[in-house]
Design an enzyme around this catalytic site. Sequence first.
Site, PDB file in Angstrom:
ATOM      1  N   LYS A 139      70.459  24.989 -19.379  1.00 45.33           N
ATOM      2  CA  LYS A 139      69.545  25.800 -20.321  1.00 45.33           C
ATOM      3  C   LYS A 139      68.802  26.755 -19.941  1.00 45.33           C
ATOM      4  O   LYS A 139      68.694  27.161 -17.989  1.00 45.33           O
ATOM      5  CB  LYS A 139      67.905  24.437 -19.925  1.00 45.33           C
ATOM      6  CG  LYS A 139      68.061  22.902 -20.885  1.00 45.33           C
ATOM      7  CD  LYS A 139      67.718  22.656 -20.156  1.00 45.33           C
ATOM      8  CE  LYS A 139      65.597  23.240 -21.451  1.00 45.33           C
ATOM      9  NZ  LYS A 139      64.162  21.902 -20.955  1.00 45.33           N
ATOM     10  N   GLU A 181      59.602  19.863  -8.626  1.00 46.60           N
ATOM     11  CA  GLU A 181      60.085  19.247  -9.089  1.00 46.60           C
ATOM     12  C   GLU A 181      61.456  17.682  -8.984  1.00 46.60           C
ATOM     13  O   GLU A 181      61.941  17.315  -9.606  1.00 46.60           O
ATOM     14  CB  GLU A 181      61.378  20.567  -9.134  1.00 46.60           C
ATOM     15  CG  GLU A 181      60.715  21.760 -10.576  1.00 46.60           C
ATOM     16  CD  GLU A 181      60.398  21.043 -12.292  1.00 46.60           C
ATOM     17  OE1 GLU A 181      61.155  19.566 -12.214  1.00 46.60           O
ATOM     18  OE2 GLU A 181      59.984  21.565 -12.876  1.00 46.60           O
ATOM     19  N   LYS A 221      69.093  14.913 -12.244  1.00 47.69           N
ATOM     20  CA  LYS A 221      69.483  15.965 -13.220  1.00 47.69           C
ATOM     21  C   LYS A 221      70.932  15.658 -13.859  1.00 47.69           C
ATOM     22  O   LYS A 221      70.968  15.819 -15.015  1.00 47.69           O
ATOM     23  CB  LYS A 221      68.961  17.402 -12.433  1.00 47.69           C
ATOM     24  CG  LYS A 221      69.852  18.545 -13.565  1.00 47.69           C
ATOM     25  CD  LYS A 221      67.948  18.320 -14.411  1.00 47.69           C
ATOM     26  CE  LYS A 221      68.347  19.210 -15.770  1.00 47.69           C
ATOM     27  NZ  LYS A 221      67.400  20.681 -14.464  1.00 47.69           N
ATOM     28  N   GLU A 231      69.323  18.319 -25.192  1.00 52.16           N
ATOM     29  CA  GLU A 231      68.340  17.499 -25.255  1.00 52.16           C
ATOM     30  C   GLU A 231      68.077  16.379 -26.447  1.00 52.16           C
ATOM     31  O   GLU A 231      66.143  17.350 -26.962  1.00 52.16           O
ATOM     32  CB  GLU A 231      67.044  18.862 -24.804  1.00 52.16           C
ATOM     33  CG  GLU A 231      65.567  18.269 -24.377  1.00 52.16           C
ATOM     34  CD  GLU A 231      64.730  19.211 -23.924  1.00 52.16           C
ATOM     35  OE1 GLU A 231      64.530  19.016 -22.395  1.00 52.16           O
ATOM     36  OE2 GLU A 231      65.102  20.180 -24.389  1.00 52.16           O
ATOM     37  N   ARG A 235      67.051  12.924 -22.001  1.00 45.36           N
ATOM     38  CA  ARG A 235      66.761  14.035 -21.625  1.00 45.36           C
ATOM     39  C   ARG A 235      65.398  15.038 -21.348  1.00 45.36           C
ATOM     40  O   ARG A 235      65.075  15.336 -20.259  1.00 45.36           O
ATOM     41  CB  ARG A 235      68.187  15.550 -22.092  1.00 45.36           C
ATOM     42  CG  ARG A 235      68.241  16.937 -20.854  1.00 45.36           C
ATOM     43  CD  ARG A 235      69.402  17.909 -21.046  1.00 45.36           C
ATOM     44  NE  ARG A 235      68.766  19.313 -20.339  1.00 45.36           N
ATOM     45  CZ  ARG A 235      70.165  20.206 -20.148  1.00 45.36           C
ATOM     46  NH1 ARG A 235      70.948  19.972 -21.037  1.00 45.36           N
ATOM     47  NH2 ARG A 235      69.621  21.069 -19.377  1.00 45.36           N
ATOM     48  N   ASN A 239      61.114  16.911 -18.899  1.00 41.62           N
ATOM     49  CA  ASN A 239      60.526  17.519 -19.046  1.00 41.62           C
ATOM     50  C   ASN A 239      58.673  16.765 -18.589  1.00 41.62           C
ATOM     51  O   ASN A 239      57.362  16.999 -18.951  1.00 41.62           O
ATOM     52  CB  ASN A 239      60.614  17.832 -20.531  1.00 41.62           C
ATOM     53  CG  ASN A 239      60.882  18.565 -20.708  1.00 41.62           C
ATOM     54  OD1 ASN A 239      61.273  19.868 -20.145  1.00 41.62           O
ATOM     55  ND2 ASN A 239      61.545  18.308 -21.742  1.00 41.62           N
ATOM     56  N   HIS A 242      55.038  18.370 -17.695  1.00 43.15           N
ATOM     57  CA  HIS A 242      55.910  19.611 -18.174  1.00 43.15           C
ATOM     58  C   HIS A 242      55.177  20.071 -19.302  1.00 43.15           C
ATOM     59  O   HIS A 242      54.808  21.551 -19.043  1.00 43.15           O
ATOM     60  CB  HIS A 242      57.623  20.553 -18.368  1.00 43.15           C
ATOM     61  CG  HIS A 242      58.396  20.298 -16.922  1.00 43.15           C
ATOM     62  ND1 HIS A 242      58.395  19.486 -16.213  1.00 43.15           N
ATOM     63  CD2 HIS A 242      59.063  21.267 -16.561  1.00 43.15           C
ATOM     64  CE1 HIS A 242      59.458  19.716 -15.416  1.00 43.15           C
ATOM     65  NE2 HIS A 242      59.370  21.031 -15.502  1.00 43.15           N
ATOM     66  N   HIS A 246      53.649  23.439 -18.596  1.00 38.19           N
ATOM     67  CA  HIS A 246      53.843  25.050 -19.263  1.00 38.19           C
ATOM     68  C   HIS A 246      52.561  25.961 -19.858  1.00 38.19           C
ATOM     69  O   HIS A 246      52.207  26.773 -19.598  1.00 38.19           O
ATOM     70  CB  HIS A 246      54.703  24.546 -20.087  1.00 38.19           C
ATOM     71  CG  HIS A 246      56.076  24.750 -19.456  1.00 38.19           C
ATOM     72  ND1 HIS A 246      57.212  23.751 -20.785  1.00 38.19           N
ATOM     73  CD2 HIS A 246      57.008  24.947 -18.697  1.00 38.19           C
ATOM     74  CE1 HIS A 246      57.690  24.167 -19.437  1.00 38.19           C
ATOM     75  NE2 HIS A 246      58.784  24.812 -18.762  1.00 38.19           N
TER      76      HIS A 246
END
Length: 358
Positions: A139, A181, A221, A231, A235, A239, A242, A246
């Site tokens: 990504k 993470e 991962k 995704e 997948r 997130n 997130h 974000h």
Amino acid sequence: MVNLEVKTSVNSYPIYVDENIRHQTKHFLPKKYSVIHIVTDKRVADLYLDDLKESLEGHPHVFHSIIEEGEKSKCVADFEYLHTRSIQFGLDRESLVIALGGGVVGDLAGFVAATYMRGIDYIQVPTTILAHDSSVGGKVAINHALGKNLIGSFYPPEAVIYDVQTLQTLPAKEVRSGYAEIVKEALIADKGLFDNIMQTKLSQVTNDTLKDHIFRGIKIKTHFVQADEKEKGIRAHLNFGHTLGHALEAKYGYGELAHGEAVAIGMLFAMEVSNTIYSKNLPVELLYKWLKDNGFPLLIKEINIDSLFNQMKLDKKVVNNQIQLVLLKDIGNPVTLELSDEDLQNYLETFINKMTKI
């Protein structure tokens, strides 16, 4: 040396994890390249650019570009700058971009490679803990003023060369950001790893422990990436934390909260929502205490909840204007759930009010 292989629809690429392997970079190149363009930032350049260039000694055309540190470099201006440099250096379709640095460098340089002459090879050489996540999976993206990673592509590298010795120079903020993470990966897939991390003090983490945690994080991962490359399904579980994370990054301005620091707060939120919806007893307090003990900034400054909610609505996982929040039915059992605006706003208001008073 620890090796993994990621299989995608367009290629298979190796991940090498060991100490001091940046000095042998040329031995990991999958083929000969006409021109090599190294992209890095100012801090990493001072530490490791010469090492990488020396490892490519003998190649006739090795150039480099240096960007500013931080999330603000993932922008259209720097994207165009690196394209201009690539043209000036004479890169063609048989050329290579090497991303030397953390997640910002990897995302930006990878997106440059994905779009230069409709796509050329690139290699990730991560130098942060956080980049164990961002360098794997293909990504690549830049930010828009209205949201993080909204302009990008799926474009896998040709290799990931992870020299964990470079992690010894990381400031504490970057160590925290990266470990968030790994905690995320543990929560969605590996309770044993989560339990182990909860007993780890980040200021005293050893190289062996770090290598073990990073390798286990990368394996998680890799599993999700291979199962769902674009995704479209599971997948998205990567997130976890997130959606709010974000939004907090964007509202505070990229750089004030490190990515992982924002995601840490997002994970607490997602766990509390999970406990409410699924009547579970996920270890929110345990995670909160570990984050606090390791210096994570958890006190949310006064923030407009409506504005924060609207920022969350810009998340890439929004479908038909409805937020798809990644939750946990249990550790290792993530799910994606569509929440109504009213419910999400109520959950958010309760959580933010709590986090502004801790």
